[in-house]
Structures are given as structure tokens and as C-alpha cells.
Design a protein around this motif. Structure first.
Motif, PDB file in Angstrom:
ATOM      1  N   TYR A   1      47.860  48.420  47.445  1.00 41.40           N
ATOM      2  CA  TYR A   1      48.182  47.023  47.720  1.00 41.40           C
ATOM      3  C   TYR A   1      49.532  47.130  48.435  1.00 41.40           C
ATOM      4  CZ  TYR A   1      49.157  42.097  46.364  1.00 41.40           C
ATOM      5  OH  TYR A   1      49.441  40.743  46.331  1.00 41.40           O
TER       6      TYR A   1
ATOM      7  N   TRP B   1      45.649  53.510  44.367  1.00 38.99           N
ATOM      8  CA  TRP B   1      44.436  53.989  43.712  1.00 38.99           C
ATOM      9  C   TRP B   1      43.898  55.206  44.423  1.00 38.99           C
ATOM     10  CZ3 TRP B   1      45.568  48.881  44.867  1.00 38.99           C
ATOM     11  CH2 TRP B   1      45.921  48.125  43.743  1.00 38.99           C
TER      12      TRP B   1
ATOM     13  N   PRO C   1      43.820  56.408  35.459  1.00 36.78           N
ATOM     14  CA  PRO C   1      45.182  56.951  35.298  1.00 36.78           C
ATOM     15  C   PRO C   1      45.255  58.021  34.224  1.00 36.78           C
ATOM     16  CG  PRO C   1      45.036  54.710  34.471  1.00 36.78           C
ATOM     17  CD  PRO C   1      43.758  54.989  35.194  1.00 36.78           C
TER      18      PRO C   1
ATOM     19  N   GLU D   1      40.671  49.465  29.372  1.00 34.58           N
ATOM     20  CA  GLU D   1      41.198  49.219  30.712  1.00 34.58           C
ATOM     21  C   GLU D   1      42.013  47.930  30.779  1.00 34.58           C
ATOM     22  OE1 GLU D   1      38.924  49.978  34.500  1.00 34.58           O
ATOM     23  OE2 GLU D   1      38.649  47.844  34.263  1.00 34.58           O
ATOM     24  N   GLY D   2      41.591  46.934  29.996  1.00 33.59           N
ATOM     25  CA  GLY D   2      42.306  45.663  30.041  1.00 33.59           C
ATOM     26  C   GLY D   2      43.442  45.586  29.044  1.00 33.59           C
TER      27      GLY D   2
ATOM     28  N   PRO E   1      51.145  44.486  31.113  1.00 38.09           N
ATOM     29  CA  PRO E   1      51.957  44.460  32.332  1.00 38.09           C
ATOM     30  C   PRO E   1      53.432  44.353  31.969  1.00 38.09           C
ATOM     31  CG  PRO E   1      50.189  42.835  32.404  1.00 38.09           C
ATOM     32  CD  PRO E   1      50.248  43.341  31.005  1.00 38.09           C
TER      33      PRO E   1
ATOM     34  N   PHE F   1      41.290  44.910  44.785  1.00 40.06           N
ATOM     35  CA  PHE F   1      41.623  46.231  45.320  1.00 40.06           C
ATOM     36  C   PHE F   1      40.736  47.319  44.744  1.00 40.06           C
ATOM     37  CE2 PHE F   1      45.363  43.720  46.067  1.00 40.06           C
ATOM     38  CZ  PHE F   1      45.674  44.069  47.370  1.00 40.06           C
TER      39      PHE F   1
ATOM     40  N   PRO G   1      41.803  42.391  33.179  1.00 42.49           N
ATOM     41  CA  PRO G   1      42.322  43.338  34.188  1.00 42.49           C
ATOM     42  C   PRO G   1      43.827  43.188  34.375  1.00 42.49           C
ATOM     43  CG  PRO G   1      41.317  41.449  35.259  1.00 42.49           C
ATOM     44  CD  PRO G   1      41.077  41.271  33.781  1.00 42.49           C
ATOM     45  N   LEU G   2      44.452  44.210  34.927  1.00 42.73           N
ATOM     46  CA  LEU G   2      45.846  44.067  35.372  1.00 42.73           C
ATOM     47  C   LEU G   2      45.890  43.013  36.464  1.00 42.73           C
ATOM     48  CD1 LEU G   2      47.151  47.725  35.869  1.00 42.73           C
ATOM     49  CD2 LEU G   2      47.459  46.218  33.892  1.00 42.73           C
TER      50      LEU G   2
ATOM     51  N   ALA H   1      46.630  38.970  42.507  1.00 43.79           N
ATOM     52  CA  ALA H   1      45.905  40.206  42.792  1.00 43.79           C
ATOM     53  C   ALA H   1      45.355  40.768  41.491  1.00 43.79           C
ATOM     54  CB  ALA H   1      46.827  41.224  43.447  1.00 43.79           C
TER      55      ALA H   1
ATOM     56  N   LEU I   1      44.087  44.104  39.724  1.00 42.49           N
ATOM     57  CA  LEU I   1      44.391  45.512  39.996  1.00 42.49           C
ATOM     58  C   LEU I   1      43.661  46.451  39.038  1.00 42.49           C
ATOM     59  CD1 LEU I   1      48.290  45.052  40.151  1.00 42.49           C
ATOM     60  CD2 LEU I   1      46.672  44.791  42.038  1.00 42.49           C
ATOM     61  N   PRO I   2      42.841  47.340  39.547  1.00 42.18           N
ATOM     62  CA  PRO I   2      42.281  48.400  38.696  1.00 42.18           C
ATOM     63  C   PRO I   2      43.421  49.229  38.108  1.00 42.18           C
ATOM     64  CG  PRO I   2      41.167  48.341  40.826  1.00 42.18           C
ATOM     65  CD  PRO I   2      42.374  47.445  40.934  1.00 42.18           C
ATOM     66  N   PRO I   3      43.126  49.998  37.057  1.00 44.31           N
ATOM     67  CA  PRO I   3      44.166  50.853  36.471  1.00 44.31           C
ATOM     68  C   PRO I   3      44.908  51.622  37.555  1.00 44.31           C
ATOM     69  CG  PRO I   3      42.169  51.000  35.164  1.00 44.31           C
ATOM     70  CD  PRO I   3      41.826  50.154  36.356  1.00 44.31           C
TER      71      PRO I   3
END
Lengths: 153, 83, 153, 83
Positions: free
Chosen positions: A47, A117, A132, A147-148, A152, B9, B53-54, B75, B77-79
Motif C-alpha cells: 500500500y 505483502w 507474517p 488473523e483478525g 492495530p 490489498f 481484518p487489519l 484500507a 490489510l492482510p497480515p
């Protein structure tokens, strides 16, 4: 300053951005594509706008924390063949403690925060998205447990 | 009715088959979670996105309860796997 | 392998000695001559045979401790102008933890154990021997307190 | 009577005015300290060496009580400052 690049990374140009006669210690980190299993290369996507903003934040944090250090990085995007560098970080400081610490800080934050990615390319022509944790994502749409869960920052 | 640009993405773009969409969410206290719910309704492949998701708003990673405003870019974002 | 050199160090050749497709992380340390006060350069001298033996011992220790890593180093001797590197260390390993750790280990041991000495050259033409603590030694023969206290390993 | 080669480096070579000398020490249990004492007697500038300099025997750093044998190379080392 181009933090993202589609060309091979050049260590010398990273060094030139941070070294100076006042800085006696320089630490460089290079992350290169490893020949795991039948991987022939990794296709990096990002991104872009956010990656640049995040890089500027990370470098700014390092700068605040090690005020006499200078740190830079370059992340390569697109197809990176096995053995070539996907990321280069250079940190120069008056003394080596700061250079090592600043370089290490930047790579750890990059791993946690950069919206980049990896899609692994295999010898048989198939591809897999890299998780990751190192586990490959199948391309079939099965949401990965955990994953979720990532908090953040 | 905030108008939000949503970007996908990597694997998520493959799931949805698109890079960008636009959604409208109702109310002045809409969150990223509301945007995500709306995306699931309007973008067929988005049903297969993970539950949480992120996400980022305007180039900065946020939690799903972060507020969104008209014109924001959200946005999904995948891991992350940079470096 | 030439561990001691009278020519400028080349990072690329250090990298080439340690990198391979199995090693995804590379850490490089460069020590450069700092522009302290009126220093224009440093003249490095060594007990060459012992320096080489000590370097081999240090690299061997790193190799034993981080078995998947490869580490090398080059130390420059003779006059090194301000801003140029006197030492370069490169460590490559499958993962970055080992690369950073091995690189750091080697520079710390080098500082403690390598029989190398620095004579600072000043803008006014005078010279001073550098003490490991950073204090200059006057050239007048006054034994420094504490100098004999160091416990050999 | 072990015959020992003694080497001086950097500032110590400047103090003594020489790079290398040879000394003989008595007895079969002679140590680096004995070599050092003999050096102080025979090399004029060596009086100004510190009381307990760093020393190496045959390319390896040792304490001053380390034994020496005929043919050994003893080196007297100013404080190390490599890197």
C-alpha cells in the motif's frame, strides 16, 4: 528520498545517506529472499502511500530516540529473486551502540507495521501469500484463525 | 451519509476481485466496522474476508471501532509481511 | 582470506563472503574514523600474526555459537583518513536475530582482544596514541594508571 | 636457560626504541614476569613500561605468571584499541 524501489538495492547509496565524519559506527541490515523449499522468488506488493507514511513515522521515531543517529531504509517491490535483498536499512551514529540499536529498532518496526505483502513464487509455477508467522496462506478463501486478532497500534 | 473510499490489498484484493470500491455509511458516528459491514453487503467476494481484518484510515492503522468521516480512505490489510 | 588490509574496505566483498540463498538476514558493522577535535586520520598498526590468530579465534567462537551463521571481518591498517572505515564485519544467517547477534559479538570481542593500536594524526602535525577508553596517551613516557590492571583473558 | 624473543608494539616500541629483542631467563619455571624483569635490565627504555603490561606468548594473550619455554615469542602490548 525514495523509500520504495523496484530496482535492486544498493548498499553504497544507503551508506551515503547516513554516514558522516561525526558518525563513527554504522550498522546495516539486509533482508534477502531465502531459498526455502522450492521458492524461486517473492513478489512484493505494498500500500505504497501508507508504506511511505509508515516508514517516515518509523524513521522519525528512531531519530527522536537516538538523536545523534541517522537512519534510512529502502524496501524493494515487485519480483525479487532468491538471494537478492528486499530491504536494506542503514544506521550511522557517533558510537556503535546507537547504530546497532537504531538499525534493529527500524527492522523490528518494519516487520510489525509496514503494509507490504509477499507472494512466494514456486518452481512449479504456483504462488502462495506469505503469512507474517511464516505459514503460507492458501489462495482458497479460508479465513485464518488469529488473523483478525492482531491489535492495530 | 459519509462517502468512504475502500481499498483492498494483496490477498484481499484477490478475494474481492477489486482494488477499490466506494461505500456510504449512515450517521455521523460511523466506524470502520460499519464500513466493513457495508463492504460485505456490496462486494460479493468480501464475504470471505476474515471477521476482524487489519484496517487503516487515511494511511494510519486503526482499530475497527475508529470513526470515519466523509472522504476518508479506509484500507483493509492482510497480515503484514514486510521486510 | 585477508583479514588485515592496507586498502580501503569494500562492503560488497565482505557481503560476498557470507551471503548465500539460505541466509535471509545480513548484518554489517562498519567502524569509521571520526572527526574528533582536530583529528585528520588514524594510523593503525598491529601485531599482525597475533591479530590474524585472534580474528580466527573470534570468528571460530561466533561460528560455534551461531552454527548457521557465517561471519567475516576485515581490519584496515596504515593511515585511515577521517570518514573512511577501519573495520568491516559482515554476518549472514537464516534469520536476523543470529545475524545481529553474531555481528555484535565479533565487534565487541575485536575491541577487547585484537592487538591493534591507533595513533591519531592531528591537523597541527602532532600525533597521540589512543587509549582504549578514548583518552589519548601523551607520547611522553608516563605510565598510565590502570594500564597494567587489565586482566588478560 | 630458555632463550626468549621479545616483541614491542606501538607506544612500547617507541619507549624502548626497538621492535624486537632477545633475552635469556634462568630456570625451567620462568614466567612472563621474569622475562619482563630481564627486559627492564637489558633494554634502557623499558624502565618506562608500566608495571604490569598486557602480554602474549606465541600469539595468545596470557597473564604475567604464565610459563615461558625456550623459543617462545613474548609480546608486550599497549592497551588494545582495535576496531
Amino acid at each position: 528520498m525514495t523509500y520504495l524501489s523496484r530496482n535492486p538495492l544498493a548498499v553504497d547509496s544507503l551508506l551515503a545517506r547516513v554516514q558522516s565524519p561525526e558518525r563513527g559506527g554504522t550498522c546495516v541490515f539486509l533482508g534477502t529472499v531465502r531459498s526455502d523449499d522450492d521458492v524461486t522468488g517473492i513478489d512484493y506488493s505494498a500500500y505504497d502511500d501508507m508504506a511511505v507514511a509508515e516508514i517516515e513515522r518509523i524513521l522519525g521515531e528512531a531519530q527522536e530516540r537516538w538523536v545523534n543517529a541517522r537512519v534510512t531504509l529502502q524496501h524493494r517491490l515487485g519480483l525479487v529473486p532468491v538471494g537478492e535483498a528486499s530491504i536494506g536499512i542503514a544506521a550511522a551514529a557517533p558510537h556503535r551502540d546507537e547504530a546497532f540499536a537504531a538499525c534493529r529498532y527500524v527492522i523490528e518496526e518494519v516487520k510489525k507495521r509496514l503494509p507490504v505483502w509477499k507472494k512466494e513464487l514456486h518452481a512449479d509455477g504456483t504462488t502462495t501469500w506469505v503469512d507474517p508467522s511464516g505459514r503460507p496462506h492458501p489462495l482458497t478463501p479460508s479465513p485464518q484463525s488469529g488473523e483478525g486478532e492482531r491489535i492495530p497500534r | 451519509m459519509p462517502n468512504i473510499t475502500v481499498r483492498f490489498f494483496a490477498r484481499y484484493a484477490e478475494l474481492t476481485g477489486c482494488d477499490t470500491t466506494a461505500v456510504r455509511v449512515s450517521g455521523s458516528s460511523a466506524t470502520v466496522a460499519d464500513v466493513l459491514a457495508r463492504v460485505r453487503e456490496t462486494v460479493p467476494g468480501a464475504r470471505d474476508l476474515p471477521p476482524r481484518p487489519l484496517a487503516a484510515v487515511n494511511l494510519r492503522q486503526v482499530k475497527l471501532d475508529a470513526r470515519v468521516e466523509d472522504g476518508d480512505e479506509v484500507a483493509l490489510l492482510p497480515p503484514l509481511s514486510g521486510g
